[in-house]
Design an enzyme around this catalytic site. Structure first.
Site, PDB file in Angstrom:
ATOM      1  CB  ALA A 198      -0.562  -0.366   1.417  1.00 33.45           C
ATOM      2  CB  CYS A 319       4.999   0.934 -12.907  1.00 32.13           C
ATOM      3  SG  CYS A 319       6.385   0.810 -11.542  1.00 32.13           S
TER       4      CYS A 319
HETATM    5  N1  SAM Z   1       0.006   1.071  -4.061  1.00 33.21           N
HETATM    6  C1  SAM Z   1       1.130   2.115  -4.412  1.00 33.21           C
HETATM    7  C2  SAM Z   1       0.693   3.274  -4.122  1.00 33.21           C
HETATM    8  O1  SAM Z   1       0.010   3.535  -4.867  1.00 33.21           O
HETATM    9  O2  SAM Z   1       0.891   4.823  -3.744  1.00 33.21           O
HETATM   10  C3  SAM Z   1       2.587   1.803  -4.444  1.00 33.21           C
HETATM   11  C4  SAM Z   1       2.792   0.404  -4.235  1.00 33.21           C
HETATM   12  S1  SAM Z   1       4.955   0.384  -4.652  1.00 33.21           S
HETATM   13  C5  SAM Z   1       4.566  -0.562  -6.138  1.00 33.21           C
HETATM   14  C6  SAM Z   1       5.428  -1.754  -4.089  1.00 33.21           C
HETATM   15  C7  SAM Z   1       5.092  -1.717  -2.212  1.00 33.21           C
HETATM   16  O3  SAM Z   1       5.360  -3.211  -1.863  1.00 33.21           O
HETATM   17  C8  SAM Z   1       5.856  -1.024  -1.581  1.00 33.21           C
HETATM   18  O4  SAM Z   1       5.561   0.290  -0.337  1.00 33.21           O
HETATM   19  C9  SAM Z   1       7.154  -1.465  -1.027  1.00 33.21           C
HETATM   20  O5  SAM Z   1       7.352  -1.748   0.080  1.00 33.21           O
HETATM   21  C10 SAM Z   1       5.995  -2.703  -0.484  1.00 33.21           C
HETATM   22  N2  SAM Z   1       6.367  -4.386  -0.349  1.00 33.21           N
HETATM   23  C11 SAM Z   1       7.845  -4.673  -0.594  1.00 33.21           C
HETATM   24  N3  SAM Z   1       7.652  -6.023   0.054  1.00 33.21           N
HETATM   25  C12 SAM Z   1       6.087  -6.666   0.963  1.00 33.21           C
HETATM   26  C13 SAM Z   1       6.117  -7.261   1.392  1.00 33.21           C
HETATM   27  N4  SAM Z   1       6.736  -8.784   1.417  1.00 33.21           N
HETATM   28  N5  SAM Z   1       4.832  -7.318   2.039  1.00 33.21           N
HETATM   29  C14 SAM Z   1       4.406  -6.324   1.740  1.00 33.21           C
HETATM   30  N6  SAM Z   1       4.218  -5.005   1.737  1.00 33.21           N
HETATM   31  C15 SAM Z   1       5.634  -5.210   0.471  1.00 33.21           C
END
Ligand code: SAM
Length: 381
Positions: A198, A319
């Site tokens: 998120a 993305c």
């Molecule tokens: N959905 C968000 C937005 O629209 O603002 C952007 C998300 S970004 C593409 C991917 C996110 O996945 C990052 O914030 C990252 O910290 C999170 N992430 C990475 N590994 C994770 C995990 N094991 N569990 C939960 N979140 C995770």
């Protein structure tokens, strides 16, 4: 670009790969913002921004999206030997003409007030000529605030961050495909919606907006700091309504929280290779990273299957433009996890339908529209 990665992209884009790389290195002409429709109307935003001197236009197909236009490219001139290194997010805004604020700075050289310095990205790409408004010592001792004015950059876009509408949370900068992703998810009042990745809360806040604050939203990200960022976004937009934000590795929520068959909708927007993000500063991704990310992304799809109610809907978005992180992962979700793929009666705005080995997804290709590269797929349990 890494050779294996070039081969991977050639599978999709063939002889147009050179043109694709050319476009990825440049920002799209349109920079999008989402209107916070729980607080204001799009027409109101447009007239208020115009009063503040910012030319903004309504998107033709997405009702809560507006855009500003990016001008350039211009030659970057900066008569100085001093350098300042900034983080990736700040790098993109400086390249587009934004001023330099304290939080984006990673490395300094000392400077006086009123001196010119060249801002560069972590990998050394020149971004903008900055005229400082503070001395190095004063700037070093603040946590937030303006450090310098951007006096020359390759691109120029109107500065939204300094408008009262932005400061008051009426607008959220977001790419058009990201805005469309939450429309595709289509969260409704009363639904339980789980956002598995998120932070910083762009799509979480949009889920609240589209469900009029009446969906029950559970937002996960992997650390306390990430959850702070989600809360900061929700508070800024005044959309912290019915959301629980939990710092947790969401790959295991079905086990750790015993979340089974609970969600009407799940959003998986996992970390990805960002190969569609424009403008790209340098192509430094390797094929190994793409493979590792693709395997990592599969784990969210797996957990999501457990937390979804039978008949529930999952939206998967990235993305990026690699098939391994997009089409191949959806194929895995259908063949190995038991999801069904959902085909929409109409393609999402500006996206093209991709049919691949029996699955269907929606791709944003910078070659078709002047947009970032992006991918959306819809699955049902
Ligand atoms: N959905 C968000 C937005 O629209 O603002 C952007 C998300 S970004 C593409 C991917 C996110 O996945 C990052 O914030 C990252 O910290 C999170 N992430 C990475 N590994 C994770 C995990 N094991 N569990 C939960 N979140 C995770």
């Amino acid at each position: 670009m890494n050779k294996q990665l070039r081969v991977e992209l050639r599978k999709l884009y063939g002889s147009l790969q050179g043109e694709l790389v050319y476009r990825l290195k440049r920002p799209p002409r349109r920079l999008y913002l989402r209107v916070n429709t729980l607080k204001t109307a799009r027409s109101q935003v447009i007239s208020l921004l115009r009063e503040e001197g910012v030319e903004v236009y309504p998107d033709e197909s997405v009702h809560d999206a507006v855009y500003i236009e990016v001008k350039g490219p211009y030659t970057l001139e900066c008569d100085t030997t001093k350098r300042i290194v900034v983080d990736d997010k700040t790098a993109v805004s400086l390249l587009m003409g934004a001023n330099l604020y304290r939080p984006g700075i990673l490395k300094w050289s000392s400077f006086r007030e009123g001196e010119k310095i060249l801002a560069i990205s972590r990998n050394g790409v020149p971004l903008a000529c900055i005229e400082t408004v503070l001395s190095y010592h004063k700037a070093f001792n603040i946590e937030k605030g303006l450090v310098g004015i951007n006096v020359c950059s390759p691109y120029r876009a109107p500065s939204i961050a300094e408008t009262s509408l932005y400061k008051n949370g009426l607008l959220y900068p977001q790419s058009l495909p990201s805005i469309v992703t939450t429309h595709v998810l289509n969260p409704k009042p009363g639904e339980v919606v789980i956002d598995m990745n998120a932070a910083p809360g762009g799509k979480t806040s949009h889920i609240v907006q589209l469900s009029f604050g009446k969906a029950r939203v559970i937002a996960f990200d992997r650390s306390e700091n990430k959850v702070k960022a989600i809360k900061a976004t929700l508070d800024w937009l005044d959309l912290n309504i019915n959301v629980i934000a939990i710092p947790m590795d969401s790959r295991y929520i079905h086990v750790d929280l015993r979340l089974q068959n609970k969600a009407d909708k799940v959003l998986v927007d996992p970390p990805c290779s960002n190969l569609g993000v424009r403008p790209v500063m340098k192509f430094n991704r390797t094929m190994k990273e793409v493979i590792d990310l693709s395997n990592y992304q599969k784990q969210f799809l797996k957990a999501a299957y457990h937390v979804l109610k039978p008949g529930g809907i999952l939206v998967y978005s990235t993305c990026t433009i690699s098939m391994l992180e997009n089409e191949e992962n959806i194929l895995y979700a259908v063949n190995e996890l038991g999801y069904n793929v959902v085909e929409l009666s109409e393609n999402p705005p500006y996206a093209e339908k991709v049919s691949y080995k029996g699955i269907v997804g929606y791709r944003y290709s910078p070659l078709s529209y002047d947009m970032p590269g992006y991918f959306i797929a819809i699955l049902s349990k």
